[in-house]
Design an enzyme around this catalytic site. Structure first.
Site, mmCIF file in Angstrom:
data_model
loop_
_atom_site.group_PDB
_atom_site.id
_atom_site.type_symbol
_atom_site.label_atom_id
_atom_site.label_comp_id
_atom_site.label_asym_id
_atom_site.label_seq_id
_atom_site.Cartn_x
_atom_site.Cartn_y
_atom_site.Cartn_z
ATOM 1 C CB SER A 1 35.708 4.688 31.539
ATOM 2 O OG SER A 1 36.523 5.783 31.867
ATOM 3 C CE LYS A 2 28.045 6.562 32.130
ATOM 4 N NZ LYS A 2 27.952 5.927 30.814
#
Ligand code: GLU
Length: 493
Positions: free
Chosen positions: A254-255
């Site tokens: 994820s980010k």
């Protein structure tokens, strides 16, 4: 499995910048089609209108094109099975027809449960530790009772209440799902749009998709889809659920792990060929040693049977290494093209001179082995493309040197350089080493000062080769400027 003329698809929802995980799945579907003389189709799944992000379709198509992935049918190019966007297909009434068929066969029913009731249900299920899901409240109602025009109605699929749904997945083998654990899910929403489940099944059939290659996270949807196919009396396609991608800490990528979209990797200076190669190895391998594959080789060797069941780990260091490899192996003129294109898309703020092919041809051999991304090139050769190099004067003064010894060294360098003919890297190296000796300073000290004076950078390509590219006149100008700066500095300190 008849793979000839396979039809595979990538069915993204336009909800934002495409995640590398989705793109990797698209690549597998594309490779499978290419490897089997088939067609690769793009279908936009936008039935969840509230989640649509403007520009997302363009970003998805752009990311695929950048990687060199081509599609045979899709929203931008049409095809025999169009339209390729579900909101447009909805207007044709094809989902409604399927809903009608299911309602008639009593495989689906209207439900007018209010959101308050459903909330309540969810709460009481969670309190009593039961899994969440619709309780079938409207399933046995006489349809005239719920056919109240004013009430917000949805249509639910009547899942078989018992028994087992069996399905064979090309990657995972035989899988069984207990029907009793799956609730009656919505197939038509109150806004008139079908849900993902219904639209996906109807369209995969209508578009004659032979192999559904998609991410593992859709596995829970599989029994729902299989039952929908059977209730609609359609043959299901062949399924392959590819493993999800984890970050190195083994949590979902994820980010917070850094870049996750193709666009971000592109802006960081990764080459499409390296990115494609790297993404293919997330879950697929040919053997336990081959790492580098051209697009042609990937198409030749790819097989869905060699896709692993276990999650793939996204290793940023490996990507960097691979990109460095592709840069090193790149043909110089191709690398120049790549760099110029990269700088057009992501301009280097500190460049105020348009990079010329001739200067790039001269300097690239000095940096090609040192950069791992295109992004690293700009700061390294900034001195060639900026009008005036700028640096903090103090940087001229090397360790164990002072203002006075630095000034002397620069003045001596000036006269040595003026006498260096021809102005080549090897001549410069010879005479400047001799000078360091004569001044009783370390070559590193002299070269450090000279590097700052002529490039403004603490790190640059090899100094003498750089000076040769900068040229005698500009080198002399820069040293004169450094002397001036030092004098001003001396006056102030
Ligand atoms: N629209 C779904 C997605 O966004 C497609 C899933 C599938 O391939 O069936 O990933």
């Amino acid at each position: 499995m008849n793979k000839n003329n396979a039809r595979t698809r990538f069915a993204p929802s336009p909800t934002g910048e495409p995640h590398v995980g989705n793109i990797r799945t698209a690549i597998f579907a594309w490779l499978f089609a290419k490897a089997n003389n088939g067609s690769f189709i793009i279908r936009i799944e936008d039935t969840d209108q509230a989640r649509i992000v403007e520009g997302a379709i363009d970003s998805i198509l752009e990311s695929l094109s950048w990687l060199g992935i081509t599609w045979d049918e899709g929203p931008d190019k049409g095809g025999e099975y169009g339209p390729y966007t579900q909101s447009e297909r909805q207007k044709l009434g094809i989902y409604e027809q399927a809903v009608e068929k299911l309602l008639k066969a009593e495989k689906a029913y209207y439900c007018s449960c209010s959101s308050e009731r459903l909330d309540q249900l969810r709460k009481s299920q969670s309190k009593s530790g039961k899994p969440p899901g619709y309780d079938g409240h409207c399933r046995n109602k006489d349809s005239t009772q719920v056919l109240d025009e004013s009430a917000k109605q949805v249509v639910r699929f009547a899942m078989p209440k018992s028994g087992i749904t069996k399905v064979s997945d090309t990657i995972r083998g035989n899988i069984e799902f207990e029907n009793g654990l799956i609730d009656d899910f919505v197939i038509l929403k109150s806004d008139g749009f079908p849900t993902y489940h219904l639209a996906n099944v109807v369209d995969d059939h209508a578009m004659e998709i032979s192999h559904v290659i998609r991410a593992e996270e859709w596995l829970p949807s599989l029994p729902r889809h299989i039952n929908l196919y059977s209730a609609l009396e359609l043959d299901p396609p062949i399924f392959a659920h590819v493993p999800i991608i984890l970050a190195s800490d083994r949590s979902k990528l994820s980010k917070r792990h850094g870049a996750t979209s193709i666009k971000e990797f592109r802006s960081k200076g990764y080459l499409p060929s390296a990115m494609l190669n790297f993404l293919c190895l997330l879950g697929w391998s040919l053997d336990d040693k081959t790492e580098i594959f051209t697009e042609k080789e990937l198409i030749k060797h790819f097989s869905i049977e060699r896709v692993s069941k276990s999650s793939a780990v996204f290793d940023n260091q490996k990507l960097e290494w691979m990109n460095g490899h592709y840069i090193r192996e790149s043909d110089q003129s191709a690398l120049i093209d790549d760099l110029l294109k990269y700088w057009t898309d992501f301009p280097v703020e500190t460049f105020d001179i348009e990079p010329s092919v001739s200067k790039l041809n001269a300097v690239l051999p000095l940096i090609q082995d040192r950069i791992k991304t295109l992004q690293e090139a700009g700061p390294m050769i900034n001195f060639l493309f900026s009008e005036a190099i700028s640096y903090d004067t103090q940087l001229l003064i090397q360790k164990k040197m002072d203002f006075k010894s630095t000034l002397d060294a620069l003045n001596e360098t000036l006269s040595v350089i003026k006498d260096t003919n021809p102005f080549t890297a090897s001549n410069l190296e010879d005479s400047l080493r001799l000078l360091a000796d004569r001044l009783s300073i370390k070559p590193g000290q002299l070269f450090g000062t000279l590097r700052i004076a002529t490039t403004g950078q603490r790190v640059s390509p090899p100094l003498f080769e750089s000076l040769e590219i900068i040229g005698k006149d500009t080198t002399i100008e820069s040293i004169n400027l450094a002397v001036k700066k030092l004098n001003t500095y001396g006056d102030q300190n």
